[in-house]
Every structure is written in C-alpha cells, then in structure tokens.
Design a protein around this motif. Structure first.
Motif, PDB file in Angstrom:
ATOM      1  N   GLY A   1      -5.916   7.640 -10.844  1.00 45.18           N
ATOM      2  CA  GLY A   1      -6.269   8.073  -9.491  1.00 45.18           C
ATOM      3  C   GLY A   1      -5.096   8.049  -8.533  1.00 45.18           C
ATOM      4  N   ILE A   2      -3.900   7.830  -9.077  1.00 46.59           N
ATOM      5  CA  ILE A   2      -2.680   7.756  -8.262  1.00 46.59           C
ATOM      6  C   ILE A   2      -1.938   9.092  -8.376  1.00 46.59           C
ATOM      7  CG2 ILE A   2      -0.433   6.604  -8.010  1.00 46.59           C
ATOM      8  CD1 ILE A   2      -1.792   4.143  -9.412  1.00 46.59           C
ATOM      9  N   ASP A   3      -1.446   9.625  -7.234  1.00 45.73           N
ATOM     10  CA  ASP A   3      -0.675  10.873  -7.296  1.00 45.73           C
ATOM     11  C   ASP A   3       0.735  10.621  -7.826  1.00 45.73           C
ATOM     12  OD1 ASP A   3      -2.854  12.158  -6.370  1.00 45.73           O
ATOM     13  OD2 ASP A   3      -2.094  12.493  -4.331  1.00 45.73           O
ATOM     14  N   ASP A   4       1.418   9.646  -7.215  1.00 45.73           N
ATOM     15  CA  ASP A   4       2.817   9.408  -7.604  1.00 45.73           C
ATOM     16  C   ASP A   4       3.279   8.076  -7.025  1.00 45.73           C
ATOM     17  OD1 ASP A   4       5.256   9.851  -8.772  1.00 45.73           O
ATOM     18  OD2 ASP A   4       5.677  11.744  -7.732  1.00 45.73           O
ATOM     19  N   ILE A   5       4.530   7.732  -7.351  1.00 43.61           N
ATOM     20  CA  ILE A   5       5.202   6.580  -6.750  1.00 43.61           C
ATOM     21  C   ILE A   5       6.072   7.090  -5.609  1.00 43.61           C
ATOM     22  CG2 ILE A   5       6.817   4.677  -7.161  1.00 43.61           C
ATOM     23  CD1 ILE A   5       4.262   4.428  -8.802  1.00 43.61           C
TER      24      ILE A   5
ATOM     25  N   ASP B   1       9.242   6.995  -4.109  1.00 42.39           N
ATOM     26  CA  ASP B   1      10.567   6.499  -4.509  1.00 42.39           C
ATOM     27  C   ASP B   1      11.323   5.856  -3.356  1.00 42.39           C
ATOM     28  OD1 ASP B   1       9.964   7.420  -6.978  1.00 42.39           O
ATOM     29  OD2 ASP B   1      11.312   9.157  -6.937  1.00 42.39           O
ATOM     30  N   ASP B   2      11.172   6.420  -2.151  1.00 41.60           N
ATOM     31  CA  ASP B   2      11.896   5.857  -1.005  1.00 41.60           C
ATOM     32  C   ASP B   2      11.463   4.417  -0.741  1.00 41.60           C
ATOM     33  OD1 ASP B   2      13.190   8.237  -0.692  1.00 41.60           O
ATOM     34  OD2 ASP B   2      11.762   9.021   0.796  1.00 41.60           O
ATOM     35  N   VAL B   3      10.185   4.157  -0.908  1.00 41.63           N
ATOM     36  CA  VAL B   3       9.673   2.798  -0.654  1.00 41.63           C
ATOM     37  C   VAL B   3      10.225   1.819  -1.680  1.00 41.63           C
ATOM     38  CG1 VAL B   3       7.589   1.353  -0.647  1.00 41.63           C
ATOM     39  CG2 VAL B   3       7.570   3.589   0.491  1.00 41.63           C
ATOM     40  N   ILE B   4      10.149   2.175  -2.955  1.00 43.86           N
ATOM     41  CA  ILE B   4      10.577   1.176  -3.948  1.00 43.86           C
ATOM     42  C   ILE B   4      12.102   1.049  -4.012  1.00 43.86           C
ATOM     43  CG2 ILE B   4       8.472   1.240  -5.323  1.00 43.86           C
ATOM     44  CD1 ILE B   4       9.846   2.988  -7.331  1.00 43.86           C
ATOM     45  N   ARG B   5      12.833   2.091  -3.593  1.00 47.62           N
ATOM     46  CA  ARG B   5      14.305   1.956  -3.549  1.00 47.62           C
ATOM     47  C   ARG B   5      14.735   0.852  -2.579  1.00 47.62           C
ATOM     48  NH1 ARG B   5      15.017   7.659  -4.465  1.00 47.62           N
ATOM     49  NH2 ARG B   5      16.007   7.900  -6.508  1.00 47.62           N
ATOM     50  N   GLU B   6      13.880   0.547  -1.620  1.00 50.68           N
ATOM     51  CA  GLU B   6      14.215  -0.528  -0.668  1.00 50.68           C
ATOM     52  C   GLU B   6      13.938  -1.909  -1.252  1.00 50.68           C
ATOM     53  OE1 GLU B   6      12.174   0.118   3.010  1.00 50.68           O
ATOM     54  OE2 GLU B   6      12.858   2.205   3.115  1.00 50.68           O
ATOM     55  N   HIS B   7      13.344  -1.953  -2.452  1.00 50.92           N
ATOM     56  CA  HIS B   7      12.947  -3.255  -3.009  1.00 50.92           C
ATOM     57  C   HIS B   7      13.341  -3.372  -4.474  1.00 50.92           C
ATOM     58  CE1 HIS B   7      10.616  -4.003   0.659  1.00 50.92           C
ATOM     59  NE2 HIS B   7      10.246  -2.728   0.573  1.00 50.92           N
ATOM     60  N   LEU B   8      14.577  -2.955  -4.794  1.00 53.23           N
ATOM     61  CA  LEU B   8      15.057  -3.037  -6.176  1.00 53.23           C
ATOM     62  C   LEU B   8      15.390  -4.480  -6.534  1.00 53.23           C
ATOM     63  CD1 LEU B   8      17.445   0.052  -6.403  1.00 53.23           C
ATOM     64  CD2 LEU B   8      15.020  -0.115  -6.994  1.00 53.23           C
ATOM     65  N   GLN B   9      15.172  -4.827  -7.798  1.00 52.60           N
ATOM     66  CA  GLN B   9      15.538  -6.159  -8.260  1.00 52.60           C
ATOM     67  C   GLN B   9      17.056  -6.338  -8.179  1.00 52.60           C
ATOM     68  OE1 GLN B   9      13.858  -7.113 -12.118  1.00 52.60           O
ATOM     69  NE2 GLN B   9      11.841  -6.358 -11.524  1.00 52.60           N
ATOM     70  N   PRO B  10      17.522  -7.580  -8.021  1.00 52.51           N
ATOM     71  CA  PRO B  10      18.961  -7.835  -7.945  1.00 52.51           C
ATOM     72  C   PRO B  10      19.681  -7.245  -9.155  1.00 52.51           C
ATOM     73  CG  PRO B  10      17.719  -9.859  -7.545  1.00 52.51           C
ATOM     74  CD  PRO B  10      16.723  -8.817  -7.946  1.00 52.51           C
ATOM     75  N   GLY B  11      20.787  -6.552  -8.905  1.00 56.52           N
ATOM     76  CA  GLY B  11      21.577  -5.986  -9.997  1.00 56.52           C
ATOM     77  C   GLY B  11      21.110  -4.612 -10.443  1.00 56.52           C
TER      78      GLY B  11
ATOM     79  N   ASP C   1       0.806  -1.225   0.000  1.00 59.25           N
ATOM     80  CA  ASP C   1       0.000   0.000   0.000  1.00 59.25           C
ATOM     81  C   ASP C   1       0.838   1.273   0.000  1.00 59.25           C
ATOM     82  OD1 ASP C   1      -2.881  -0.482  -0.026  1.00 59.25           O
ATOM     83  OD2 ASP C   1      -2.481  -1.700   1.742  1.00 59.25           O
ATOM     84  N   ASP C   2       2.128   1.149   0.333  1.00 61.53           N
ATOM     85  CA  ASP C   2       2.978   2.341   0.423  1.00 61.53           C
ATOM     86  C   ASP C   2       3.636   2.698  -0.911  1.00 61.53           C
ATOM     87  OD1 ASP C   2       2.408   2.385   3.138  1.00 61.53           O
ATOM     88  OD2 ASP C   2       4.119   1.099   3.630  1.00 61.53           O
TER      89      ASP C   2
END
Ligand SMILES: [Mg+2]
Length: 452
Positions: free
Chosen positions: A414-418, A420-430, A389-390
C-alpha cells in the motif's frame, strides 16, 4: 455525456505487468538511522518496472539481504513461497533473520502490485479494518511518575495499549538494589552500542564489551535485592497512579537476571495487572518458560528473536506463553508470521507483533495483523520521531491515528514509494548514498545444499 476513447479505457487496465513474465533484476539498499534505530530499506527491482519494498530488521546488517541477491536474480518474484524456501536456510534467530524476512516482504509487495491486490487479501482477507498499536516508551529518567507522565501523553495521542521497561535498567545505579559477582554489574552498566573502530585494539575492546552483553541470563550471576524489588514495585505503582488501572501496560527489559528473579518480580507486580512480561529469560529455555508461567499469574510473552514457526511450537505446546510476539523482520516475513499466529491460535495464545523500524515494516506487520484472528497489538516505537511519517509516500498521514493503523486497499503493502530526500537526511554513519549499485553481490557463489 463524455465519449470514452480507447486510450481512456486503457488507463483503467493494468497493462504494465504480465505477472508470468516478471523477473527479479536487482536489489538495492538504503541504510537509515533514527527511525527509530538503525535499519536498512530494500528495493527489489523487476524487468517490468514494479519495485518491491522491504526492510532489514533494526540493528541488522544489509549483508544479510544482499547475500541472497545471486540466489534471486532472474526469478519470478511472485513465486513467494518457492523463493522463501530456497533462501530460508540463510536466515537465523534475532537479527540474522533480517535478510530473508526483508526479501520475503518485498516479494509480497511485488506480487500484490502485479496482480493489483493488497497483501492482506492474499493471506485470506480481513478479521478487522484497524490495527491496534501499542506504544513502547523508553524513559531516560528512572522514575515511575515520570514514566507514567510519558505514557499518559501516549494515551492523550489516542494509544489504547502501552509498554514500558521495568528491571535492572531502572535500579542498577541505586546502591544495594542489585547484586552480583564483583565487577559484573559495573560492566553491565556500560551499555553496548555500535561505534566505529579504527585500530585492532579498539575493535578487540568493542568485541569484549559485546561479550559482556552476550552472557545469557542464568550465567550472569546478577540478582535483584529485596530493596531492588521494593523500588521496582514502587515504580510500577507510580506508573499506575498516573495512567489509571484500565489501560494495558506490557513490561519489557527486566535485564539479564535469572528465572528466579523474574518470578520474584512477576509476583511483586501481579497486583498492577501487567498485560504481559516480555523476554524474562532467553526464549530457548522452554522448560524454564513453563516453570515461569506456572509461577505467576502475569501473562508471559516472548518471540521477537525467533526465526521460523518451528521454534515457536515447543513454547506453545508447553504452555509457557500467554502471548507470542514475533517480529516480521526476524520471523521469516509475512506468510511465516501468519502461520505462527495461526499456530498460536490453536493453543489459545494471542499474538502481539514486535516492530521497531520504518512504515515499511509497520505496513508489512499491519497486513498480517488484520488477517490473523488472534492478533492483539502491534508495536509502535517511533512515536517521538517527527519524520517517521515522511519516509514513505502514498500512505495516510499520520499513519497511526487514534492509536490505530487503517490498512489501505491499495495493491501490495500500500506504499507508493520511499521519499529519498527524507532518508538522505538520516543516513547511517559512514554511508554515502542510497540505492547504490550492488553488482558486487551478483557473482557470489557457494554450494548451498545442507544435506548429502
Ligand atoms: Mg522486547
């Protein structure tokens, strides 16, 4: 009484966009893992600051989207259908539809934001305010009672529709529960998943394992034994004992077994009233789907790997499905899925929607779901992902409440934005960072016409 200044009045007028002059200037990516699988968020940028969000399907490469960039730069993103028809030859079934579909969704998001309307409204408006979600549930312990308890937890969260796996995966480690040519089952037990390879030999072995899992059902030679069928029937009965008789349970992942084995299992579990049996065999075998549907009273379902409406039509025409199950990130996106749903309606077939990615994919699907009459339920595969949800800002939290998504009236998805701090913690390997330059795709050139 407060005086209204000209500046205050201007605040209420959308002056940031002149849709006729909108131009696509860039496409950027963010490859994430764990929400719940591997997927790639995309942003399509414009010359007026409006950004469209899309998502490449779980398990697919970002390249499927980026190879389209040179064919979109400088175009008006509001010409959604025209651009879709230009790029649709670069999509394909399964994950290969991921790029075209991601772009199509982002174009709708931009068009909605430019004109100030939600996507569902551009599709013709609502049939419902809330989208019923079905909760898919992977169970690591092959026990019907344990799976039943996990499903019951979903019900306690408010889910009104469930899905679970039932097939080779639950019984293949039990001696005598399945048979097949010596060695095939052992290979099948070795799951295939992405891993980095450093040498040519590692890559060759990885590709060989891929081949094992790429043998179509009729050619594996794998079958359930009577013991295996007894165990699967018992498993289903244990699940029903926990969750009760009233809630729908869809069944997926029978394994790469033959049509005949699919029929045998279907007949065994008819008495437990499954909502549908999914992808028993590859969707391409239209004749076999017709035979399957005539051989059992369990509703038959397929579609998550079908790209474009045209390949849904033979399945609908032959009566081989009771439920179709497109994935917006494979099917060609928002408008194509609305058309698929309408085609199914004409054949008296319901539409469920497959979805296993972030709230971007969920919202794209939700707009189609509220705008399509014969919609049944939309998948939620990330019930156990606490940060799901974050990922997006501007959506209700939690997005799924009492087993439903309420689609907001905000423009676009209906989404404001992504965040970035949240998804930076879950980057794909490499992957080093997000939204990096994709300039290397600007000059891609090829003569694309498919006819002479
Ligand atoms: Mg499935």
């Amino acid at each position: 009484m407060t005086m209204t200044t000209p500046e205050a009045a201007l605040d209420r007028v959308n002056t940031h966009s002149r849709p006729s002059d909108l131009r696509i200037t860039d496409i950027r990516c963010a490859e994430v893992i764990g929400a719940p699988f591997r997927s790639c968020l995309i942003k399509i940028m414009t010359n007026q600051g409006i950004v469209g969000l899309g998502e490449v399907r779980d398990g697919a490469s970002k390249s499927f989207a980026l190879m389209l960039k040179c064919r979109l730069l400088g175009e008006n993103p509001c010409d959604v259908d025209r651009l879709f028809r230009r790029i649709k030859q670069f999509g394909g079934h399964g994950r290969q539809g991921g790029g075209v579909s991601a772009v199509e969704i982002a174009l709708w998001d931009i068009a909605g934001k430019a004109y100030g309307v939600p996507i569902y409204q551009m599709l013709g408006g609502k049939f419902r305010d809330r989208v019923r979600m079905y909760s898919d549930t992977d169970a690591s312990v092959p026990s019907g009672t344990e799976t039943g308890k996990r499903l019951k937890q979903r019900m306690d969260l408010g889910y009104t529709f469930l899905k679970m796996d039932l097939g080779l995966g639950q019984i293949m480690h039990v001696p005598g529960a399945a048979n097949g040519p010596t060695g095939v089952l052992d290979l099948y037990r070795t799951g295939y998943e992405w891993r980095e390879t450093k040498t040519l030999e590692e890559r060759r072995l990885q590709n060989a394992l891929y081949d094992v899992h790429n043998v179509r059902h009729p050619f594996t030679g794998l079958h359930f034994t009577e013991k295996g069928l007894d165990l699967l029937e018992q498993y289903m009965s244990e699940v029903r004992a926990v969750v009760g008789p009233e809630i729908p349970i869809a069944i997926d992942h029978l394994g790469h077994i033959s049509l005949n084995d699919g029929i045998r299992l279907a007949r065994r579990i008819e008495k437990y009233d499954p909502a549908w049996l999914e992808d028993v065999i590859p969707w391409q075998y239209t004749d076999q789907y017709e035979r399957l549907a005539k051989s059992t009273t369990v509703p038959i379902c397929t579609g998550e790997d079908i790209y474009l409406k045209e390949d849904f039509l033979p399945l609908l025409a032959c009566g081989g499905v009771s439920v179709i199950h497109p994935d917006l990130l494979t099917s060609g996106g928002i408008l194509e899925t609305k058309k698929i749903g309408d085609a199914a309606y004409d054949h008296g077939v319901a539409m469920a929607i497959h979805m296993a990615e972030s709230p971007v994919a969920a919202m794209a699907a939700a707009h189609v779901a509220v705008a399509t009459e014969n919609f049944l339920a939309l998948e939620q595969h990330a019930v156990d992902v606490p940060w799901w949800d974050d990922i997006c800002t501007g959506l209700p939290k939690p997005l799924v409440r009492d087993g439903h998504i309420t689609v907001p009236d905000k423009p676009g998805l209906g989404i404001d934005d992504i965040d970035d701090d949240v998804i930076r913690e879950h980057l794909q390997p490499g992957v080093k960072d997000i939204w990096e330059s994709t300039d290397q795709w600007d000059g891609e050139w090829s003569w694309d016409r498919t006819w002479s």
